[in-house]
Design an enzyme around this catalytic site. Structure first.
Site, short mmCIF file in Angstrom:
data_model
loop_
_atom_site.label_atom_id
_atom_site.label_comp_id
_atom_site.label_asym_id
_atom_site.label_seq_id
_atom_site.Cartn_x
_atom_site.Cartn_y
_atom_site.Cartn_z
N CYS A 13 0.85 -1.19 0.00
CA CYS A 13 0.00 0.00 0.00
C CYS A 13 0.88 1.25 0.00
O CYS A 13 2.11 1.17 -0.04
CB CYS A 13 -0.90 0.01 1.24
SG CYS A 13 0.04 -0.04 2.78
N CYS A 16 3.65 1.46 2.64
CA CYS A 16 4.90 0.78 2.30
C CYS A 16 5.77 1.67 1.43
O CYS A 16 6.99 1.75 1.62
CB CYS A 16 4.60 -0.53 1.58
SG CYS A 16 3.66 -1.73 2.54
N CYS A 107 -6.82 -28.74 3.02
CA CYS A 107 -6.06 -28.35 4.20
C CYS A 107 -5.03 -27.29 3.82
O CYS A 107 -4.91 -26.92 2.65
CB CYS A 107 -5.38 -29.54 4.86
SG CYS A 107 -4.01 -30.21 3.91
N CYS A 110 -2.64 -27.84 0.91
CA CYS A 110 -3.14 -27.54 -0.43
C CYS A 110 -2.90 -26.07 -0.75
O CYS A 110 -2.50 -25.71 -1.87
CB CYS A 110 -4.64 -27.83 -0.52
SG CYS A 110 -5.08 -29.55 -0.26
N ASP A 504 -1.27 13.34 17.26
CA ASP A 504 -1.28 14.68 16.68
C ASP A 504 -2.31 15.51 17.45
O ASP A 504 -3.32 14.98 17.91
CB ASP A 504 -1.66 14.59 15.20
CG ASP A 504 -1.85 15.96 14.58
OD1 ASP A 504 -0.94 16.79 14.69
OD2 ASP A 504 -2.93 16.18 14.00
N ASP A 703 -4.38 12.76 11.22
CA ASP A 703 -5.50 12.93 10.30
C ASP A 703 -5.30 12.23 8.97
O ASP A 703 -6.17 12.24 8.12
CB ASP A 703 -5.81 14.41 10.07
CG ASP A 703 -4.64 15.15 9.40
OD1 ASP A 703 -3.72 14.49 8.90
OD2 ASP A 703 -4.67 16.39 9.38
N ASP A 707 -0.21 14.26 8.40
CA ASP A 707 0.70 13.44 9.19
C ASP A 707 1.16 12.20 8.43
O ASP A 707 1.63 11.24 9.04
CB ASP A 707 0.00 13.02 10.49
CG ASP A 707 -0.45 14.21 11.29
OD1 ASP A 707 0.38 15.07 11.61
OD2 ASP A 707 -1.65 14.31 11.60
#
Length: 818
Positions: A13, A16, A107, A110, A504, A703, A707
């Site tokens: 995302c 990262c 399981c 797999c 914040d 927020d 930030d």
């Protein structure tokens, strides 16, 4: 200067991207770094005399990501070559992400087979299978692969896969129930026939016929699964079950037909009951899994199917999927709002409980935003669409929750590692059991044989595979219903480990709006005169202090004073005439400049300044009329929220750009432990780092926009977000309601989820550690206790059910205590 492109995997995302960008740009010798989630890589300009490519790779790995290759680098080149036999694949830079539905898994082994097999497909960057949700999430090169090709790759591994919108998605619980009923009806007569022998000597053949039908219809799935698993050079639960039922059935056939010198009693009931009990467990497991994902399914069903499109004043009903941004939509009372948009006309109360968890409706008027799938309650609205289809807040929430549920939490690695060696180990134990009982103790062939079968069928890697994902599913669903979005599975685990929380101030702890807190007129009864005189001048100003003064005055009554010759004095205040008399409103410097006499020893003024309040002086006709004190005020529930965090054992620190005295005042009111004041927005990330260097697990609450760097740097970023902007937030957690009290709730939910995962893993391990020795007959010499294979199969089936059921108990968790 050298320029290099590093391919990077593991980015999920924007957080990262922000984190990795910060890591790279902070390295000595790096001039610039551009990280791209879409291209799965980073372009870096660096001084090779100060830092090497190996150092860059090491920094990426240390940050928790991976560089898939180590052979391609160069100016603007450097694409990774995914693993694949004889692959000549060259990435195009068009990275796509897709989630497929899976069928045929039995399981966690797999799941591991599919995950590894798809990862080897040329063009695939990452693959991840969630056994609990039966979904495969793949990132791949869109120029070389598509959904259909990935489905074929899964089918080549021996499993089924289909796209989310494809036809043929089946209700697994219903299918499992049908097979259970079928196998149970055929198995039920076997035991009575065996006891009473109603057909004489041919009763054994009747039982054999019934068992054969069960074996190669309801039991055929285990043979298919075992074949697929062994073909892919792995071993799953189907291998254990297939070995068990084959041994029991095969021996019984030989005994009944007296083949190869085998004589003795048959136990067709063992294989048939074993299949029935395992089918029973699969049905219960499928049913429980369905319940675990109900919250997300309900959310998907909230979408409006139809909409009333308004074109040139004419209304016509159309499918909601046909709407485009800019379209006007009429929403009548009682209808779902079909799009995210802005109210153009009308006023109504809207039920936003599906988005925020709040039961009270919210009034919507022209200019305000509305969210798709919320319900219009009282009046007709005309809405201009701003987001439609997959761009709506609901679609974004669903996508994020699905991704969070599909991702593996770090604690899952232990279960995955055990599952990889589990089946071969169980087969070895079963063989050893037979050898010991038959050759060393002389207990007899049947006893040794049944004990070995019991060992095979009681072992269950399924419980290990379900322990983590089912708890993650339920935990994220509980959060979703309370307006708390966990963007990734590791967040539910990570938030439970937080030790310190940075908060914040403006917009998070405080409203970000000044309010008039104190008035001190020079005349005892002059409060109203002081307020209206100040407001008369301030009405023309857009300054936050001015707006607060005017609002307070208007709340107390109409303003009738007329101001002439109004003049704004930059950095000082305002000057004007009221009824021909000069009036000043501004700071102390303005009073000094204009020669207004002020009492230097006013304790009230000093105490207000000490509390961080801003003072506004008002003078008329050369004399001080009085002083107003204004301050940014705490949001509702902040003190309660901070108290909740402290009760959870977290240290709280407020981070703000405000001056220290104002910050300390807010911190005292909120009950916060420490203050980091006069911090520039760009320096907040360094504050987070400083605490992390002390070995603390740090969370940041902000927020989500101003930030963003600090939220990305924190171990867990918590964004106070509005519903429609929910997917744009940088944080790992988004509080949709924007209520800071939900911070403590998210931490408590994370801890509760981690407790469930640990409980599940404990019981999954404990069950096997205890069950396998009992099945092997370790208690027989001392207590005469043995375990029949069919009951071992039932115990194996119920172990998975118990894990899923324990996860479902998390659904009772309440985010708000009391």
């Amino acid at each position: 200067m050298n320029r290099v492109r590093l391919p990077i995997s593991g980015m999920k995302c924007g957080k990262c991207v922000a984190k990795l960008t910060g890591v790279l740009t902070d390295l000595p010798g790096v001039a610039e770094a551009e990280v791209s989630l879409e291209e799965e890589g980073a372009r870096i300009l660096f001084d090779s005399a100060r830092i090497s490519r190996e150092d860059l790779v090491a920094a990426v790995v240390a940050a928790g990501f991976a560089v898939p290759e180590d052979d391609v680098v160069g100016a603007e080149s450097g694409a990774n070559e995914p693993e694949g036999e004889g692959s000549t694949f060259t990435p195009s830079g068009k990275t796509e992400r897709l989630t497929l539905h899976l069928g045929g898994m039995t399981c966690s082994n797999c799941a591991a087979t599919i995950e590894k097999g798809i990862a080897k497909v040329p063009g695939v960057f990452t693959s991840q299978v969630n056994f609990a949700t039966e979904k495969l999430t793949v990132t791949f090169d869109g120029a070389h692969l598509d959904g259909a090709a990935l489905c074929r790759a899964v089918e080549d591994l021996g499993y089924r896969a289909w796209l989310p919108d494809a036809e043929g998605e089946e209700d697994n619980a219903r299918v499992q129930l049908a097979w259970l009923i079928f196998s149970a009806l055929l198995t039920a007569p076997i035991m009575p026939i065996m006891w009473w022998m109603p057909f004489g000597a041919t009763s054994h053949l009747v039982n054999g016929l019934l068992a054969t039908v069960v074996q190669f219809t309801a039991g055929l799935t285990f043979y298919r699964g075992a074949y697929k698993s062994l073909r892919n050079k792995s071993a799953n639960m189907d291998v254990l079950v297939a070995l068990g039922i084959s041994a029991a059935y095969g021996y019984s056939v030989l005994a009944v037909l007296h083949l190869f010198g085998v004589e003795g009693p048959d136990f067709f009931e063992t294989s048939a009951m074993l299949i029935t009990f395992v089918r029973f467990g699969k049905y219960l497991e499928a049913r429980a899994r369905g319940r675990a994902g109900q919250a997300l399914k309900k959310l998907l069903h909230l979408r409006a199917d139809r909409a009333l499109l308004v074109v040139d004043g004419t209304e016509r009903e159309v499918p909601a999927s046909r709407l485009q941004p800019g379209d006007l939509v009429r929403v009548r009372p009682g209808e779902k709002i079909p799009v995210d948009g802005e109210v153009v006309e009308g006023s109504s109360a809207v039920d936003e409980a599906m988005l925020t968890g709040e039961s009270l409706p919210v009034t919507k008027e022209p200019g305000q935003e509305v969210t798709g799938a919320t319900i219009n309650l009282t009046g007709p609205l005309l809405v201009r669409a701003t987001r439609v289809g997959e761009a709506t807040a609901l679609a974004q929430i669903v996508r994020m929750v699905e991704e969070a549920q599909g991702e593996k939490a770090p604690i899952q690695r232990l279960a995955d590692a055990v599952s990889q060696v589990f089946v071969p180990l169980v087969v070895a134990i079963a063989l050893l059991t037979f050898l010991v009982w038959y050759f060393l103790t002389g207990a007899g062939f049947l006893f040794a044989f049944k004990s070995a079968i019991a060992v095979l069928v009681i072992a269950c890697p399924c419980a290990l595979g379900l322990a983590t994902p089912t708890a993650i599913m339920v935990g994220s669903s509980v959060g979703l219903s309370a307006g708390i979005l966990f963007k990734r599975a590791p967040v539910l685990e990570g938030v439970s480990r937080l030790q310190m929380l940075l908060l914040d101030k403006t917009g998070t702890l405080t409203r970000g709006e000044f309010a008039l807190t104190d008035l001190l007129p020079e005349e005892a009864d002059g409060e109203r005169e002081l307020l209206t005189t100040a407001a008369a001048l301030e009405r023309s100003s857009t300054h936050p202090l001015a707006r607060a003064v005017v609002k307070r005055a208007e709340d107390e009554g109409p303003l009738s004073l007329t101001v002439t010759d109004l003049q704004e004095i930059g950095g000082y205040g305002l000057r004007g005439l009221i009824d021909g008399q000069p009036v000043l409103v501004g700071n102390r410097r303005l009073m000094d400049e204009e020669g207004i006499p002020l009492d230097p020893a006013r304790p009230e003024w000093d105490s207000w300044v000490g509390e961080g309040k801003s003072l506004v002086f008002v003078a008329r006709a050369g004399q001080l009329l009085g002083v107003l004190a204004l301050a940014d005020t705490l949001k509702e529930g902040v003190a309660e929220a901070v108290q909740g965090l402290r009760q959870l054992g977290l240290k709280t620190v407020m981070v703000t750009g405000d001056r220290r005295d104002a910050a300390l005042n807010i911190a005292r009111q909120a009950g916060i432990d420490e203050v980091e004041a006069e911090v520039l927005p760009g320096d907040k990330r360094e504050v987070v780092r400083r605490y992390q260097r002390q070995g603390l697990v740090v969370g940041m609450v902000g927020d989500g926009i101003n930030d963003a760097p600090a939220l990305a740097q924190a171990d867990i970023g918590i964004a106070i977000g509005g519903g429609t902007d929910v997917a744009q937030e940088t944080g790992d957690i988004v509080l949709v309601r924007g209520d800071i009290r939900d911070v403590a709730g998210s931490i408590r939910l994370g801890r509760a989820t981690l407790r469930k995962i640990r409980q599940n893993l404990f019981w999954a391990f404990f069950y096997n550690v205890v069950g396998i020795p009992v099945a092997a007959g370790l208690l027989y010499p001392a207590f005469g206790l043995t375990l029949k294979p069919e009951f071992a199969g039932l115990a194996m089936a119920l172990s998975s059910v118990s894990v899923v059921t324990n996860s479902l108990l998390l659904g009772r968790f309440r985010v708000r205590e009391g």
